[in-house]
Design a protein around this motif. Structure first.
Motif, mmCIF file in Angstrom:
data_model
loop_
_atom_site.group_PDB
_atom_site.id
_atom_site.type_symbol
_atom_site.label_atom_id
_atom_site.label_comp_id
_atom_site.label_asym_id
_atom_site.label_seq_id
_atom_site.Cartn_x
_atom_site.Cartn_y
_atom_site.Cartn_z
ATOM 1 N N THR A 1 7.433 12.089 4.136
ATOM 2 C CA THR A 1 5.871 11.561 4.068
ATOM 3 C C THR A 1 4.779 11.556 2.762
ATOM 4 O O THR A 1 4.523 12.747 1.765
ATOM 5 C CB THR A 1 5.331 11.808 5.094
ATOM 6 N N ILE A 2 3.931 10.173 2.587
ATOM 7 C CA ILE A 2 2.746 11.151 1.781
ATOM 8 C C ILE A 2 1.688 10.787 2.737
ATOM 9 O O ILE A 2 1.387 9.917 3.546
ATOM 10 C CB ILE A 2 2.713 9.993 0.624
ATOM 11 N N LEU A 3 0.941 11.154 2.043
ATOM 12 C CA LEU A 3 -0.702 11.785 2.960
ATOM 13 C C LEU A 3 -1.876 10.989 2.398
ATOM 14 O O LEU A 3 -1.761 11.458 0.698
ATOM 15 C CB LEU A 3 -1.353 12.865 3.278
ATOM 16 N N GLY B 1 -6.730 18.938 7.112
ATOM 17 C CA GLY B 1 -6.439 18.772 8.698
ATOM 18 C C GLY B 1 -4.711 17.822 9.127
ATOM 19 O O GLY B 1 -5.084 18.559 10.031
ATOM 20 N N LEU B 2 -5.098 16.615 8.633
ATOM 21 C CA LEU B 2 -3.514 16.178 8.962
ATOM 22 C C LEU B 2 -2.333 16.952 8.483
ATOM 23 O O LEU B 2 -1.048 16.974 9.317
ATOM 24 C CB LEU B 2 -3.287 14.628 8.369
ATOM 25 N N LYS C 1 9.198 6.598 -3.296
ATOM 26 C CA LYS C 1 9.317 5.525 -1.614
ATOM 27 C C LYS C 1 9.648 6.172 -0.715
ATOM 28 O O LYS C 1 10.720 6.900 0.158
ATOM 29 C CB LYS C 1 11.034 5.217 -2.679
ATOM 30 N N PRO C 2 8.809 6.857 -0.138
ATOM 31 C CA PRO C 2 8.622 7.693 1.073
ATOM 32 C C PRO C 2 8.866 7.500 2.346
ATOM 33 O O PRO C 2 9.054 5.759 2.106
ATOM 34 C CB PRO C 2 7.058 8.265 1.289
ATOM 35 N N ASP C 3 9.513 7.119 3.543
ATOM 36 C CA ASP C 3 9.328 7.038 4.562
ATOM 37 C C ASP C 3 8.021 6.453 4.996
ATOM 38 O O ASP C 3 8.083 4.795 5.959
ATOM 39 C CB ASP C 3 10.399 7.588 4.962
ATOM 40 N N LEU C 4 7.423 7.133 4.393
ATOM 41 C CA LEU C 4 5.999 6.982 6.313
ATOM 42 C C LEU C 4 4.927 7.002 4.893
ATOM 43 O O LEU C 4 4.856 8.470 4.233
ATOM 44 C CB LEU C 4 6.213 7.695 7.315
ATOM 45 N N VAL C 5 3.943 6.802 5.142
ATOM 46 C CA VAL C 5 2.325 7.494 4.547
ATOM 47 C C VAL C 5 1.116 6.631 5.782
ATOM 48 O O VAL C 5 0.866 5.771 6.843
ATOM 49 C CB VAL C 5 2.209 5.627 3.514
ATOM 50 N N PHE C 6 0.965 8.046 5.645
ATOM 51 C CA PHE C 6 -0.532 8.202 6.613
ATOM 52 C C PHE C 6 -1.851 7.772 5.697
ATOM 53 O O PHE C 6 -1.489 9.134 4.520
ATOM 54 C CB PHE C 6 -0.545 9.339 7.262
ATOM 55 N N MET D 1 3.623 -4.287 -2.154
ATOM 56 C CA MET D 1 4.694 -5.745 -1.785
ATOM 57 C C MET D 1 5.821 -6.355 -1.972
ATOM 58 O O MET D 1 6.905 -6.384 -1.878
ATOM 59 C CB MET D 1 4.323 -7.119 -0.678
ATOM 60 N N GLU D 2 6.281 -5.795 -3.543
ATOM 61 C CA GLU D 2 6.919 -6.026 -4.032
ATOM 62 C C GLU D 2 8.430 -5.550 -3.909
ATOM 63 O O GLU D 2 9.566 -5.696 -5.375
ATOM 64 C CB GLU D 2 6.734 -6.070 -5.689
ATOM 65 N N ILE D 3 8.728 -4.165 -3.445
ATOM 66 C CA ILE D 3 9.258 -2.976 -2.994
ATOM 67 C C ILE D 3 9.268 -3.102 -2.094
ATOM 68 O O ILE D 3 8.535 -3.812 -0.936
ATOM 69 C CB ILE D 3 8.564 -1.902 -3.579
ATOM 70 N N GLU D 4 10.400 -2.553 -1.192
ATOM 71 C CA GLU D 4 10.409 -2.399 0.025
ATOM 72 C C GLU D 4 9.662 -1.146 0.587
ATOM 73 O O GLU D 4 9.643 -0.350 0.832
ATOM 74 C CB GLU D 4 12.184 -1.996 0.257
ATOM 75 N N PRO D 5 8.386 -1.789 1.411
ATOM 76 C CA PRO D 5 7.357 -0.899 2.034
ATOM 77 C C PRO D 5 8.110 0.424 2.657
ATOM 78 O O PRO D 5 8.620 0.000 3.477
ATOM 79 C CB PRO D 5 5.915 -2.106 2.245
ATOM 80 N N PRO D 6 7.242 1.521 2.674
ATOM 81 C CA PRO D 6 7.411 2.469 3.759
ATOM 82 C C PRO D 6 6.887 2.090 4.720
ATOM 83 O O PRO D 6 6.156 0.861 4.798
ATOM 84 C CB PRO D 6 6.957 4.179 3.571
ATOM 85 N N LEU D 7 6.953 2.713 6.065
ATOM 86 C CA LEU D 7 6.375 2.652 7.221
ATOM 87 C C LEU D 7 4.334 3.187 6.895
ATOM 88 O O LEU D 7 4.641 4.214 6.273
ATOM 89 C CB LEU D 7 6.954 3.639 8.563
ATOM 90 N N PHE D 8 4.012 2.608 7.482
ATOM 91 C CA PHE D 8 2.036 2.455 7.522
ATOM 92 C C PHE D 8 1.327 3.253 8.749
ATOM 93 O O PHE D 8 1.959 2.405 9.136
ATOM 94 C CB PHE D 8 2.018 1.161 6.427
ATOM 95 N N VAL D 9 0.931 4.158 8.539
ATOM 96 C CA VAL D 9 0.106 4.609 9.551
ATOM 97 C C VAL D 9 -1.308 4.770 8.921
ATOM 98 O O VAL D 9 -1.635 5.378 8.073
ATOM 99 C CB VAL D 9 0.488 5.943 10.448
#
Length: 265
Positions: free
Chosen positions: A5-7, A17-18, A48-53, A71-79
């Motif tokens: 994960t990346i914040l 806090g997160l 190449k994280p799985d998730l980005v807050f 968008m030119e790469i396989e993007p991570p999940l975004f929150v």
């Protein structure tokens, strides 16, 4: 399963806090933090994280610009995490897993990470199945050709009516009247010839409820009722448009052009 994960937030206190809230989840590994959009794009492409807050309101490149920038790469999940409620619709249009208001509530963070885990598990299962099929195709092509098509035990049990709570009312929609469905994060926009309704559900879950012989994915974020298709219009780069009974046009991306084969004999 570790969720790398990346914040991203321009406020240091917001990141701290997160980080504190995420400490209770042993499967969440924070691999980096970023204080602006440009830095976030670089880190996402390299790590190449799985998730980005992702904070939305940042100087320079805002959160939506970050999504576009990878968008030119396989993007991570975004929150998306923000203090501004008015960005909610755009967040779901960007196919975010969820939209969290600051300060982040623990119950909503629990719910968000449950969705993240489900999405990652579904993707990994699909990837592993595809790898196995490719290996079999190389070492035992006859076996692959001989594999029977899996029968669907629920073929006659798909939804005929869908209840949708929208704008304080409950609508009962005959699935045959649905022209197409568009995804916006975990919301689905259900479009009939004369109405558009919002359903809180993931595309994966909705696909399981609809007969795949009738409702087919034609784009990463679009499902079409094939019985409503009246014309196929070729477009550039192997893409095309489906013209529906109402006159609406839906783009078919190259990845799903095999759907068109059933219209061409």
């Amino acid at each position: 399963m570790t969720i790398r994960t990346i914040l991203v937030d321009d406020e240091k206190l917001a990141i701290q806090g997160l980080q504190l809230r995420l400490e209770k989840y042993p499967d969440v590994e924070i691999i980096d933090t970023c204080s602006n959009g440009r830095e976030a794009i670089r880190k996402i492409k390299t790590e190449k994280p799985d998730l980005v807050f992702l904070d939305i309101q940042m100087p320079g490149f805002d959160g939506f610009s970050v999504v576009k920038g990878v968008m030119e790469i396989e993007p991570p999940l975004f929150v998306f995490v923000t203090a501004y409620q008015e960005h909610a619709v755009r967040a779901f249009e960007a196919n975010a897993v969820n939209y969290l208001m600051k300060p982040v509530e623990e119950s909503k963070l629990d719910d968000t990470l449950a969705r993240v885990r489900q999405r990652i598990a579904e993707k990994r299962s699909a990837d592993e199945a595809e790898k196995l099929k490719n290996v079999l195709a190389e070492v035992a092509p006859d076996a692959v050709e001989a594999m029977p098509e899996e029968a669907d035990p629920n073929a006659d049990r798909y939804e005929k009516l869908i209840n949708i709570k929208d704008r304080g009312q409950i609508f009962r929609i005959d699935v045959d009247s649905i022209e197409h469905i568009e995804a916006a994060g975990d919301y689905m926009c259900i479009r009939t010839a004369d109405n558009s309704l919002i359903l809180r559900e993931t595309m994966k879950d909705l696909e399981r409820r609809l007969d795949p012989r009738v409702f087919q994915r034609v784009h990463r974020s679009t499902i079409v009722n094939l019985n409503q298709v009246r014309q196929v219009k070729p477009h550039t780069n192997g893409e095309c448009f489906l013209v529906l009974d109402s006159g609406a046009q839906v783009k078919v991306s190259r990845s799903y052009r095999d759907v068109i084969a059933r219209f061409v004999h």
